[in-house]
Design an enzyme around this catalytic site. Structure first.
Site, mmCIF file in Angstrom:
data_model
loop_
_atom_site.group_PDB
_atom_site.id
_atom_site.type_symbol
_atom_site.label_atom_id
_atom_site.label_comp_id
_atom_site.label_asym_id
_atom_site.label_seq_id
_atom_site.Cartn_x
_atom_site.Cartn_y
_atom_site.Cartn_z
ATOM 1 N N CYS A 83 32.567 48.980 51.070
ATOM 2 C CA CYS A 83 33.816 48.670 51.782
ATOM 3 C C CYS A 83 34.180 49.836 52.703
ATOM 4 O O CYS A 83 34.257 50.983 52.253
ATOM 5 C CB CYS A 83 34.934 48.396 50.794
ATOM 6 S SG CYS A 83 36.498 47.983 51.600
ATOM 7 N N GLY B 152 24.989 38.401 57.307
ATOM 8 C CA GLY B 152 24.634 37.498 58.402
ATOM 9 C C GLY B 152 23.815 36.282 58.039
ATOM 10 O O GLY B 152 23.385 35.547 58.936
ATOM 11 N N PRO C 259 31.397 39.373 46.840
ATOM 12 C CA PRO C 259 32.805 39.671 46.564
ATOM 13 C C PRO C 259 33.556 39.804 47.881
ATOM 14 O O PRO C 259 33.132 40.557 48.765
ATOM 15 C CB PRO C 259 32.746 41.016 45.818
ATOM 16 C CG PRO C 259 31.438 41.621 46.201
ATOM 17 C CD PRO C 259 30.504 40.498 46.496
ATOM 18 N N MET C 260 34.668 39.072 48.028
ATOM 19 C CA MET C 260 35.424 39.087 49.279
ATOM 20 C C MET C 260 36.911 39.172 48.979
ATOM 21 O O MET C 260 37.471 38.300 48.313
ATOM 22 C CB MET C 260 35.111 37.829 50.106
ATOM 23 C CG MET C 260 33.683 37.796 50.636
ATOM 24 S SD MET C 260 33.282 36.271 51.521
ATOM 25 C CE MET C 260 32.950 35.163 50.144
ATOM 26 N N GLN D 102 33.303 43.094 40.355
ATOM 27 C CA GLN D 102 33.050 44.242 41.226
ATOM 28 C C GLN D 102 34.183 45.250 41.084
ATOM 29 O O GLN D 102 35.363 44.906 41.210
ATOM 30 C CB GLN D 102 32.920 43.857 42.695
ATOM 31 C CG GLN D 102 32.467 45.078 43.515
ATOM 32 C CD GLN D 102 32.362 44.845 45.001
ATOM 33 O OE1 GLN D 102 33.357 44.584 45.658
ATOM 34 N NE2 GLN D 102 31.146 44.959 45.539
#
Length: 336
Positions: A107, A220, A24-25, A77
């Site tokens: 977050c 990453g 989720p972004m 989310q």
């Protein structure tokens, strides 16, 4: 758009595989982005942007929950820390057909901290456990948690195990671990994605110590080779920024990680399949850049890639024939 509701019984779906997922972004994984990513992989689990309980309970819930049936498997989310509110929002998610509800405990932004949302909740494992229990009592779809390996001031491995243990005891079986701590004072959200070092070893120890839990690694990861290597230790991998900036990476996910024998979709074919969706969006009064901003990453690593990106990021705002411009960009993908 998904239109199912509580009065329209849902067809039961199997629990989604979390072997490969896209994180989720915020501002990125909206419904247009997810529709595009689904063209590249049938099996990747997709997540919405984080949606706060306040936005759903006090705002335009239909807009925030809107999605296309083709996006499945799909998880919502949530951001929040009031168990009853999270339970109500989880029911909304289930009623409109989401396959999973995920609680954001990762977050690090100041804005969400002030509302007791995100990574700061790692300092309150009992509250997170209460939230998970309330959601699980409210819905039959899976309730999962995405979290860091710690926060400043509470970053020991023992404290991480205490957090996971309490949330597990509330019934959560799947944890997505962003293998960095979050520093809640002094670093921006962007800096918190880069500066705290990655500690895959900590996440691996967590899997070893909680072998009965599903542990998904996040943070990453950039290549299919890395995914395959991590899957020897973890139950799944989650990619974020790399999946967005280099979306064609998803084109081989089904073959390399799920054993699919279907042919790999080409860049040109992906754009061609997206075109009718864009046309419908334009007919509904939308702007093409709402969608094409998510596909700029298709333009990487071939002659004409820069021109492709320019057409869909700069020229598009000046064009009176956006679909014609899209077709022009598609010609640059021929054979790709």
């Amino acid at each position: 758009m998904q239109t199912k509701s509580a009065s329209n019984p849902l067809k039961s779906r199997p629990e989604p595989s979390r072997r490969f997922s896209v994180a989720p972004m915020m501002d990125w994984t909206d419904r247009h982005c997810r529709f595009f990513l689904r063209l590249l992989s049938a099996n990747a689990l997709l997540y919405t942007e984080m949606v706060t309980t306040g936005a759903l309970l006090n705002g335009d819930a239909a807009r925030f929950l809107r999605h296309d049936d083709t996006e499945h498997p799909l998880a919502l989310q949530l951001g929040g820390s009031v168990p009853a509110d999270l339970a109500a929002c989880a029911r909304m998610a289930q009623d409109v057909g989401y396959d999973e509800v995920n609680l954001n405990v990762g977050c690090p932004s100041d804005r969400v901290q002030n509302n007791m949302i995100g990574a700061c909740l790692m300092g309150h494992p009992a509250l997170v456990a209460d939230c998970v229990k309330a959601m699980r009592d409210a819905v039959s779809i899976p309730v999962t948690v995405k979290h860091r390996i710690g926060i400043n001031g509470r970053d020991s491995y023992a404290e991480l195990c205490d957090f996971v243990g309490q949330v597990r005891d509330a019934g959560c079986r799947s944890f997505t671990v962003h293998a960095r701590i979050a520093i809640l004072e002094g670093l921006s959200p962007k800096e918190n994605r880069d500066i705290p070092p990655l500690r895959y070893d900590v996440a691996a120890q967590l899997k070893a110590d909680f072998p009965d839990l599903e542990i998904i690694l996040n943070g990453g990861i950039k290549t299919m080779a890395e995914c395959q290597a991590h899957l020897r230790t973890f139950d799944g991998v989650m990619l974020g920024r790399e999946a967005y900036h280099n979306p064609y990476l998803l084109a081989t996910v089904d073959q390399e990680l799920f054993g699919s024998t279907a042919p790999v979709i080409s860049r040109a074919e992906a754009l061609a399949r997206l075109r009718p969706y864009i046309a419908r969006h334009l007919e509904d009064g939308g702007a093409m850049h709402h969608i094409t901003r998510h596909i700029l990453g298709l333009g990487q690593g071939f002659p004409g890639a820069r021109k492709f990106r320019q057409l869909l990021s700069v020229d598009i705002h000046k064009s009176k024939d956006p679909l014609g411009l899209l077709d022009q960009a598609g010609q640059l993908l021929e054979g790709r």
